[in-house]
Design a protein around this motif. Structure first.
Motif, mmCIF file in Angstrom:
data_model
loop_
_atom_site.group_PDB
_atom_site.id
_atom_site.type_symbol
_atom_site.label_atom_id
_atom_site.label_comp_id
_atom_site.label_asym_id
_atom_site.label_seq_id
_atom_site.Cartn_x
_atom_site.Cartn_y
_atom_site.Cartn_z
ATOM 1 N N GLU A 6 0.834 -1.198 0.000
ATOM 2 C CA GLU A 6 0.000 0.000 0.000
ATOM 3 C C GLU A 6 0.869 1.249 0.000
ATOM 4 O O GLU A 6 1.951 1.257 0.607
ATOM 5 N N GLY A 8 0.659 5.928 -0.784
ATOM 6 C CA GLY A 8 -0.140 7.111 -1.086
ATOM 7 C C GLY A 8 -0.663 7.868 0.113
ATOM 8 O O GLY A 8 -1.267 8.931 -0.038
ATOM 9 N N ARG A 19 -4.991 9.888 -2.718
ATOM 10 C CA ARG A 19 -5.272 8.702 -3.519
ATOM 11 C C ARG A 19 -4.325 7.593 -3.081
ATOM 12 O O ARG A 19 -3.110 7.716 -3.203
ATOM 13 N N SER A 21 -2.924 3.667 -3.245
ATOM 14 C CA SER A 21 -2.710 2.584 -4.210
ATOM 15 C C SER A 21 -2.303 1.323 -3.475
ATOM 16 O O SER A 21 -1.661 1.385 -2.422
ATOM 17 N N CYS A 22 -2.680 0.194 -4.043
ATOM 18 C CA CYS A 22 -2.269 -1.098 -3.492
ATOM 19 C C CYS A 22 -1.809 -1.968 -4.650
ATOM 20 O O CYS A 22 -2.616 -2.330 -5.520
ATOM 21 N N ARG A 72 -10.167 -0.301 -9.561
ATOM 22 C CA ARG A 72 -9.134 -1.309 -9.737
ATOM 23 C C ARG A 72 -8.639 -1.314 -11.171
ATOM 24 O O ARG A 72 -9.360 -0.905 -12.103
ATOM 25 N N LYS A 78 -3.737 -3.822 -9.505
ATOM 26 C CA LYS A 78 -3.738 -2.770 -8.498
ATOM 27 C C LYS A 78 -5.165 -2.381 -8.129
ATOM 28 O O LYS A 78 -6.073 -2.450 -8.956
ATOM 29 N N TYR A 80 -7.240 0.872 -6.000
ATOM 30 C CA TYR A 80 -7.052 2.257 -5.570
ATOM 31 C C TYR A 80 -8.182 2.690 -4.653
ATOM 32 O O TYR A 80 -9.283 2.133 -4.682
#
Length: 120
Positions: A6, A8, A19, A21-22, A72, A78, A80
């Motif tokens: 993860e 952001g 925002r 992200s992963c 996604r 990813k 989001y």
């Protein structure tokens, strides 16, 4: 080996945006619904938002509905989370994982999370 990374998070003033992200690896991403969770010290991890495998259906906790948006990218594995109109009570560490239908998650290998701090 399943991994979640993860990123952001940060410090933002009330009303601001972030925002998250992963990035995921180690499993077939497009076969799983995905979710974002958050946790504050001394409390259980809370489900924030979910998105189905194809990205067509999303659901949100009442506390974030209308402010957060999950999305996604199945090409890049990813997921989001767009956080808008942030409030101090949104302060938490945010994580992603693949939720099971009746609660719990498919993978026990949680990432390190990303810290979101909302403060003036």
């Amino acid at each position: 080996q399943v991994q979640f990374v993860e990123s952001g998070g940060g410090l933002v003033q009330p009303g601001g945006s972030l925002r998250l992200s992963c990035a995921t690896s180690g499993f077939t991403f497009n076969l799983y619904d995905m979710a974002w969770y958050r946790q504050t010290p001394g409390k259980e991890r809370e489900l924030v938002a979910t998105i189905t495998r194809g990205g067509r259906t999303t659901n949100y906790a009442d506390s974030v509905k209308g402010r957060f948006t999950i999305s996604r990218d199945n090409n890049n594995n990813k997921v989001y989370l767009q956080l808008n109109r942030l409030q101090p009570e949104d302060t938490a560490v945010y994580y992603c994982n693949a939720p099971q239908v009746h609660g719990g998650v498919y993978f026990n290998s949680w990432g390190q999370g990303t810290q979101v701090t909302v403060s003036s």
